[in-house]
Design a protein around this motif. Structure first.
Motif, PDB file in Angstrom:
ATOM      1  N   SER A   1      47.439-107.153   4.391  1.00 35.26           N
ATOM      2  CA  SER A   1      48.899-107.115   4.497  1.00 35.26           C
ATOM      3  C   SER A   1      49.272-107.176   5.966  1.00 35.26           C
ATOM      4  O   SER A   1      48.500-106.791   6.830  1.00 35.26           O
ATOM      5  CB  SER A   1      49.460-105.835   3.852  1.00 35.26           C
ATOM      6  N   GLY A   2      50.480-107.697   6.223  1.00 35.49           N
ATOM      7  CA  GLY A   2      50.870-107.901   7.609  1.00 35.49           C
ATOM      8  C   GLY A   2      50.959-106.591   8.387  1.00 35.49           C
ATOM      9  O   GLY A   2      51.518-105.609   7.919  1.00 35.49           O
ATOM     10  N   ASP A   3      50.387-106.573   9.568  1.00 36.60           N
ATOM     11  CA  ASP A   3      50.504-105.384  10.416  1.00 36.60           C
ATOM     12  C   ASP A   3      50.940-105.772  11.821  1.00 36.60           C
ATOM     13  O   ASP A   3      50.774-105.000  12.766  1.00 36.60           O
ATOM     14  CB  ASP A   3      49.171-104.634  10.453  1.00 36.60           C
ATOM     15  N   GLY A   4      51.471-107.021  11.939  1.00 38.57           N
ATOM     16  CA  GLY A   4      52.025-107.425  13.215  1.00 38.57           C
ATOM     17  C   GLY A   4      51.028-107.924  14.219  1.00 38.57           C
ATOM     18  O   GLY A   4      51.326-107.980  15.415  1.00 38.57           O
ATOM     19  N   TYR A   5      49.784-108.275  13.772  1.00 43.52           N
ATOM     20  CA  TYR A   5      48.847-108.807  14.752  1.00 43.52           C
ATOM     21  C   TYR A   5      49.433-110.063  15.399  1.00 43.52           C
ATOM     22  O   TYR A   5      49.372-110.230  16.622  1.00 43.52           O
ATOM     23  CB  TYR A   5      47.494-109.143  14.124  1.00 43.52           C
ATOM     24  N   LEU A   6      50.022-110.929  14.558  1.00 42.55           N
ATOM     25  CA  LEU A   6      50.711-112.118  15.079  1.00 42.55           C
ATOM     26  C   LEU A   6      52.196-111.832  15.197  1.00 42.55           C
ATOM     27  O   LEU A   6      52.805-111.254  14.281  1.00 42.55           O
ATOM     28  CB  LEU A   6      50.505-113.320  14.147  1.00 42.55           C
ATOM     29  N   GLY A   7      52.745-112.203  16.324  1.00 45.29           N
ATOM     30  CA  GLY A   7      54.186-112.100  16.473  1.00 45.29           C
ATOM     31  C   GLY A   7      54.867-113.245  15.736  1.00 45.29           C
ATOM     32  O   GLY A   7      54.257-114.294  15.473  1.00 45.29           O
ATOM     33  N   TYR A   8      56.142-113.056  15.375  1.00 42.50           N
ATOM     34  CA  TYR A   8      56.861-114.129  14.676  1.00 42.50           C
ATOM     35  C   TYR A   8      56.979-115.345  15.585  1.00 42.50           C
ATOM     36  O   TYR A   8      57.314-115.220  16.766  1.00 42.50           O
ATOM     37  CB  TYR A   8      58.230-113.646  14.235  1.00 42.50           C
ATOM     38  N   PRO A   9      56.704-116.525  15.046  1.00 43.11           N
ATOM     39  CA  PRO A   9      56.677-117.727  15.875  1.00 43.11           C
ATOM     40  C   PRO A   9      58.062-118.276  16.232  1.00 43.11           C
ATOM     41  O   PRO A   9      58.172-119.132  17.114  1.00 43.11           O
ATOM     42  CB  PRO A   9      55.926-118.730  14.996  1.00 43.11           C
ATOM     43  N   VAL A  10      59.116-117.806  15.547  1.00 43.42           N
ATOM     44  CA  VAL A  10      60.458-118.294  15.807  1.00 43.42           C
ATOM     45  C   VAL A  10      61.451-117.285  15.256  1.00 43.42           C
ATOM     46  O   VAL A  10      61.128-116.527  14.323  1.00 43.42           O
ATOM     47  CB  VAL A  10      60.679-119.679  15.147  1.00 43.42           C
ATOM     48  N   ALA A  11      62.625-117.251  15.814  1.00 37.78           N
ATOM     49  CA  ALA A  11      63.676-116.362  15.310  1.00 37.78           C
ATOM     50  C   ALA A  11      64.402-117.069  14.169  1.00 37.78           C
ATOM     51  O   ALA A  11      65.298-117.874  14.402  1.00 37.78           O
ATOM     52  CB  ALA A  11      64.650-116.006  16.432  1.00 37.78           C
ATOM     53  N   GLY A  12      63.967-116.795  12.946  1.00 38.33           N
ATOM     54  CA  GLY A  12      64.585-117.435  11.788  1.00 38.33           C
ATOM     55  C   GLY A  12      64.067-116.837  10.499  1.00 38.33           C
ATOM     56  O   GLY A  12      62.988-116.233  10.468  1.00 38.33           O
ATOM     57  N   ALA A  13      64.831-116.985   9.424  1.00 40.34           N
ATOM     58  CA  ALA A  13      64.449-116.418   8.129  1.00 40.34           C
ATOM     59  C   ALA A  13      63.470-117.338   7.408  1.00 40.34           C
ATOM     60  O   ALA A  13      63.443-118.553   7.631  1.00 40.34           O
ATOM     61  CB  ALA A  13      65.694-116.218   7.269  1.00 40.34           C
TER      62      ALA A  13
ATOM     63  N   THR B   1      62.375-119.613   4.637  1.00 40.83           N
ATOM     64  CA  THR B   1      63.094-120.455   3.665  1.00 40.83           C
ATOM     65  C   THR B   1      62.182-121.000   2.588  1.00 40.83           C
ATOM     66  O   THR B   1      62.656-121.417   1.532  1.00 40.83           O
ATOM     67  CB  THR B   1      63.784-121.639   4.379  1.00 40.83           C
ATOM     68  N   SER B   2      60.867-121.016   2.853  1.00 39.53           N
ATOM     69  CA  SER B   2      59.922-121.484   1.837  1.00 39.53           C
ATOM     70  C   SER B   2      58.584-120.803   2.084  1.00 39.53           C
ATOM     71  O   SER B   2      57.979-120.998   3.142  1.00 39.53           O
ATOM     72  CB  SER B   2      59.780-123.003   1.901  1.00 39.53           C
TER      73      SER B   2
ATOM     74  N   PHE C   1      60.211-121.522   8.300  1.00 45.27           N
ATOM     75  CA  PHE C   1      61.243-120.669   8.880  1.00 45.27           C
ATOM     76  C   PHE C   1      62.445-121.551   9.216  1.00 45.27           C
ATOM     77  O   PHE C   1      62.305-122.564   9.902  1.00 45.27           O
ATOM     78  CB  PHE C   1      60.744-119.991  10.163  1.00 45.27           C
ATOM     79  N   GLY C   2      63.602-121.154   8.717  1.00 51.38           N
ATOM     80  CA  GLY C   2      64.811-121.897   9.047  1.00 51.38           C
ATOM     81  C   GLY C   2      65.281-121.529  10.442  1.00 51.38           C
ATOM     82  O   GLY C   2      65.406-120.344  10.782  1.00 51.38           O
TER      83      GLY C   2
END
Length: 415
Positions: free
Chosen positions: A283-295, A297-298, A319-320
């Protein structure tokens, strides 16, 4: 419109606004996912299949319109036959009335002549009743008086009968004249109705011809659209075959990189992050940061292709985001590949080394451009490029892929 599968979500109870909002958001996510699923085909294919579906809908509507028009025309033809029969009957009635009128006129003429002869006889010979009375007065024999009185009564009765016959003939003549006028009016009425109906028939026949021409045109359009869609599909499938071969090549390259990283880690007797050598996080624990600021979408996972119908893996998370928004490195690593591919557009691959027992890499797709190049060392959170809509894309977004030992995994398990 292209058919895309959407899971139906029942409406929440009116007094539960929070649940309703959550289900509304769920439906919106499904709609976004369905929209993004179209990116698994080229713009040419999407356009071709949209035209094909449109042609099918238009053809169905045109065929239904033609059927309705032909139905009206068939009913009008039945009505036309009925009106023709009524007109023929009216003409027959007029002909009979005119025949009866001619016969009545001859009868009246004959009756008038006969009555005229009777009147002339009266003027010449005198009133039979007065003459009979004079004869009676001259006779002295009672039986003679009776005989003469009977003869006088018979003569008077014949005169009255002729007069009555004349009057009856004249009345019948008036009746026949009325019948003729009525019959003439009915014929005129039927002819006017027939003329109006003829205009309707001509209109319906022209409409049926126009509708049939429209159907023929749309059949041709559908055939052409089907040909274009088939050709677009074949081109897409060829591209997808190339893409699959390329993915295998990249997967092998990432496996080799993971194996080298694992060997280096074993030599150093340590894990890059001290994790277990038995696979990535569950499960995600934040090892990777989000690649873009967006929700999102698929999401990552298997789904049915919205155009071609085959079942395939959507090997990343979409990510939209607006075109031009920055893309960030999810973790420190080295750019090992950057190129343009027909389906993925501008593509960049970062090798993050041996992480938690697996060789970890991230792939960015559809960018407008990248600021990092092959061989560059990037750090977590560093801007590496900008959101775009290159390749097979229906709008600005990022298709973000995470691989574990070269195999795509759900990015959300690492974010």
């Amino acid at each position: 419109m292209l058919a895309v599968g959407i899971v139906a979500v029942p409406f929440a109870h009116a007094d539960d606004p929070d649940e309703l909002k959550e289900k509304e958001r769920r439906v919106q996510r499904q709609l976004n996912s369905a929209h993004d699923a179209l990116e698994e085909s080229s713009a040419t294919a999407r356009s071709a299949y949209a035209k094909l579906n449109s042609a099918k809908v238009e053809l169905t509507a045109a065929q239904q319109q033609l059927a309705r028009t032909r139905g009206k025309l068939a009913a009008a033809k039945v009505r036309d036959a009925q009106m023709q029969t009524k007109l023929e009957n009216a003409i027959a009635k007029l002909k009979l009335a005119r025949t009866q009128l001619a016969a009545g006129r001859l009868d009246v003429l004959e009756q008038r002549k006969e009555f005229g002869r009777t009147i002339a006889s009266l003027y010449a010979n005198g009133d039979p009743q007065l003459l009979g009375l004079a004869g009676i007065l001259r006779s002295g024999d009672a039986s003679e008086i009776t005989r003469r009185n009977a003869a006088v009564d018979m003569a008077a009765s014949q005169e009255d009968r002729r007069y009555d016959e004349l009057k009856a003939a004249e009345v019948l003549l008036e009746v026949n004249e009325t019948k003729v006028e009525d019959a003439k009016d009915e014929v005129q009425l039927q002819r006017e109705a027939a003329a109006d109906h003829l205009d309707l028939m001509e209109t319906l026949e022209q409409q049926a011809e126009d509708d049939a021409a429209s159907v023929r045109r749309l059949v041709t359009a559908r055939s052409e659209a089907a040909t274009d869609a088939f050709q677009a599909k074949q081109a897409d499938l060829a591209t997808l075959r190339e893409l699959k071969a390329e993915q295998e090549r990249i997967k092998e390259k990432l496996r080799e990189a993971a194996e080298k990283a694992r060997e280096l880690a074993e030599q150093a007797n340590q894990d890059a992050e001290g994790g277990s050598p038995h696979g990535g996080p569950q499960s995600g624990d934040g090892y990777l940061g989000y690649p873009v600021a967006g929700a999102v979408t698929s999401p990552f996972g298997y789904r049915v292709h919205p155009i071609y119908g085959y079942y395939s893996l959507h090997d990343g998370t979409d990510f939209g985001a607006g075109c031009g928004q920055p893309l960030y490195a999810g973790a420190s690593g080295t750019v090992i590949s950057s190129y343009y591919q027909t389906a993925w557009g501008n593509r960049l691959i970062i090798d993050h080394g041996f992480v938690r027992g697996v060789g970890l890499a991230t792939i960015y797709n559809h960018a407008s451009s990248y600021t990092a190049g092959v061989g560059d060392r990037v750090e977590r959170g560093e801007v590496i490029g900008y959101v775009g809509t290159t390749g097979w894309s229906t709008g600005c977004h990022l298709h973000f892929t995470v691989t574990s030992n070269g195999n795509p995994v759900d990015p959300l398990s690492w974010l």
